[in-house]
Design an enzyme around this catalytic site. Structure first.
Site, mmCIF file in Angstrom:
data_model
loop_
_atom_site.group_PDB
_atom_site.id
_atom_site.type_symbol
_atom_site.label_atom_id
_atom_site.label_comp_id
_atom_site.label_asym_id
_atom_site.label_seq_id
_atom_site.Cartn_x
_atom_site.Cartn_y
_atom_site.Cartn_z
ATOM 1 N N GLU A 242 0.820 -1.336 0.039
ATOM 2 C CA GLU A 242 -0.043 -0.091 0.082
ATOM 3 C C GLU A 242 0.692 1.158 -0.072
ATOM 4 O OE1 GLU A 242 -3.297 0.031 2.791
ATOM 5 O OE2 GLU A 242 -3.217 2.090 2.757
ATOM 6 N N ARG A 243 2.299 1.213 0.683
ATOM 7 C CA ARG A 243 2.876 2.415 0.927
ATOM 8 C C ARG A 243 3.585 2.527 -0.394
ATOM 9 N NH1 ARG A 243 3.223 1.037 7.487
ATOM 10 N NH2 ARG A 243 1.358 1.830 7.902
#
Ligand SMILES: Cc1cc2nc3c(=O)[nH]c(=O)nc-3n(C[C@H](O)[C@H](O)[C@H](O)COP(=O)(O)OP(=O)(O)OC[C@H]3O[C@@H](n4cnc5c(N)ncnc54)[C@H](O)[C@@H]3O)c2cc1C
Length: 385
Positions: A242-243
């Site tokens: 996600e990051r």
């Protein structure tokens, strides 16, 4: 990072898709505070773009995360942040744990239609009581016969109103370490006992965000992803993608704002010359461009190490932190050079100013990223987070 012809083809396909199938409709979808996610995802699924890194046996392309990086970056040509974010939730936030740790049966039932674009997915981690402290989530999933019975509330859930299923983080046992009593469970969103409420926001309007209420929701135990008690650890791994995705998605988006600002300030005159011809303006834009390139280098390095099997927790946190801060800086500085036009509602800079503010909050706030970096630097005081 060595990009192949295949990477470039994917980039080209995504850019063309955004220009034809998304950008013309952004003004309407922003006003409606939603977009037709099933329709858009089906088209993306038909192009094979929803499962680039997932195994071919489940309908994916069998590629690695560098292809997700290219797709996330290419989505930066989108005229809003909300739709790329909704797509990112589907491809790189709600699905990595299911793809990696889910049983074949569960992957056939949920991953295959998600990659095909028939299902919309959402990720249920944050709660009204807090999102930063993931270990403190309160939602419970208690075993009752062959089912889990889920009770609790999830907050800020992207795609929450339209989703067909939720990758839900819940406590499956009481007491013990808060890092070992949680599990990720696939929850079909039409299960009895689920209610949803739309959340209105200052930006990311076209992305639907919901509060989800779970009242004695029954889900078969086979919907557990991997082993019981591994949910926190799986979610931390899922956050890595996600990051990295979040950092990549900002790159072309920031370049686009700088490009638009160069064009605008070149033709706009004040005091008998172009606004761009003031050194303060072209120097500032050059500085911002340099910062974007530096973030690109950091993000590519993190992804290169990630696909090489290295732990990139620190680099991914640094990239996410920098993406949030730089996104705010680029939007704010560029908006300034548009003067009053930058302050109008449907201007691309004001849109980015509103939408981009989220990056420093969602998926782990800046301070949470700093805490992780300090922990890995060995500078975090004992007991601090
Ligand atoms: C539009 C939107 C979409 C989202 N989508 C999803 C989603 O799909 N799924 C999902 O699960 N969640 C989602 N989130 C939730 C998001 O991840 C959380 O908002 C975020 O993790 C912060 O949690 P919080 O809002 O509860 O803030 P809190 O946890 O209440 O923190 C508030 C602020 O306190 C500060 N802070 C926190 N911890 C520390 C610390 N240790 N030191 C110093 N300062 C600190 C930070 O500045 C933080 O912003 C979304 C949020 C938004 C706004």
């Amino acid at each position: 990072m060595k990009f192949t012809q295949e990477h470039r083809q994917i980039e080209d396909t995504v850019v063309k898709f955004v220009e034809k199938e998304i950008n013309p409709f952004v003004p309407d979808w922003e006003k409606a505070e939603q977009f037709p996610s099933h329709e858009v995802f089906k088209k993306l699924g038909n192009l094979g773009l929803l499962g680039l890194k997932y195994p071919e046996e489940f309908g994916g392309q069998g590629l690695d995360f560098s292809y997700s990086l290219v797709m996330a970056e290419a989505l930066g040509v989108c005229a809003c942040g909300g739709i790329p974010m909704a797509i990112g939730v589907q491809t790189d936030m709600a699905t990595p744990a299911l793809a990696r740790f889910g049983s074949d049966e569960l992957r056939k039932e949920y991953l295959v239609p998600t990659i095909a674009g028939d299902y919309v997915a959402c990720l249920g981690v944050s709660e009204p009581g807090g999102g930063s402290d993931v270990a403190a989530v309160k939602t419970t999933a208690k075993v009752d016969g062959g089912d889990y019975v889920i009770n609790g509330t999830k907050m800020w859930i992207t795609n929450g109103l339209k989703a067909d299923w939720c990758c839900l983080l819940a406590n499956t046992s009481e007491g013990g370490s808060p890092h070992k009593n949680k599990s990720l469970i696939v929850v079909p969103m039409d299960a009895p006992g689920i209610t949803k409420q739309k959340i209105h926001k200052i930006g990311m309007h076209s992305s639907d965000t919901a509060q989800l209420f779970f009242d004695n929701v029954r889900v078969p135990r086979r919907n557990l992803i991997g082993q019981e008690g591994m949910g926190f650890a799986f979610q931390m791994l899922q956050f890595q993608e996600e990051r990295l995705w979040g950092a990549a998605a900002g790159l072309k988006a920031m370049d686009r704002l700088i490009d638009l600002t160069v064009d605008y300030t070149r033709q706009r005159k004040a005091f008998g010359k172009s606004i761009l011809d003031n050194q303060v303006v072209h120097f500032r834009l050059a500085e911002l461009r340099t910062e974007v390139e530096a973030l690109r280098a950091l993000t590519y390095r993190a992804v290169e190490m990630y696909i090489g099997g290295k732990d990139v927790t620190k680099l991914a946190s640094m990239a996410k932190l920098k993406a949030g801060r730089l996104g705010r800086e680029v939007a704010d500085s560029c908006l300034q050079y548009w003067g009053g036009m930058g302050f109008t509602a449907d201007n691309p800079l004001s849109q980015a100013y509103r939408d981009g503010r989220l990056t420093s909050i969602g998926g782990g706030a800046d301070e949470v990223m700093l805490g992780i970096i300090c922990k890995l630097e060995g500078t975090l005081p004992k007991g601090a987070h």
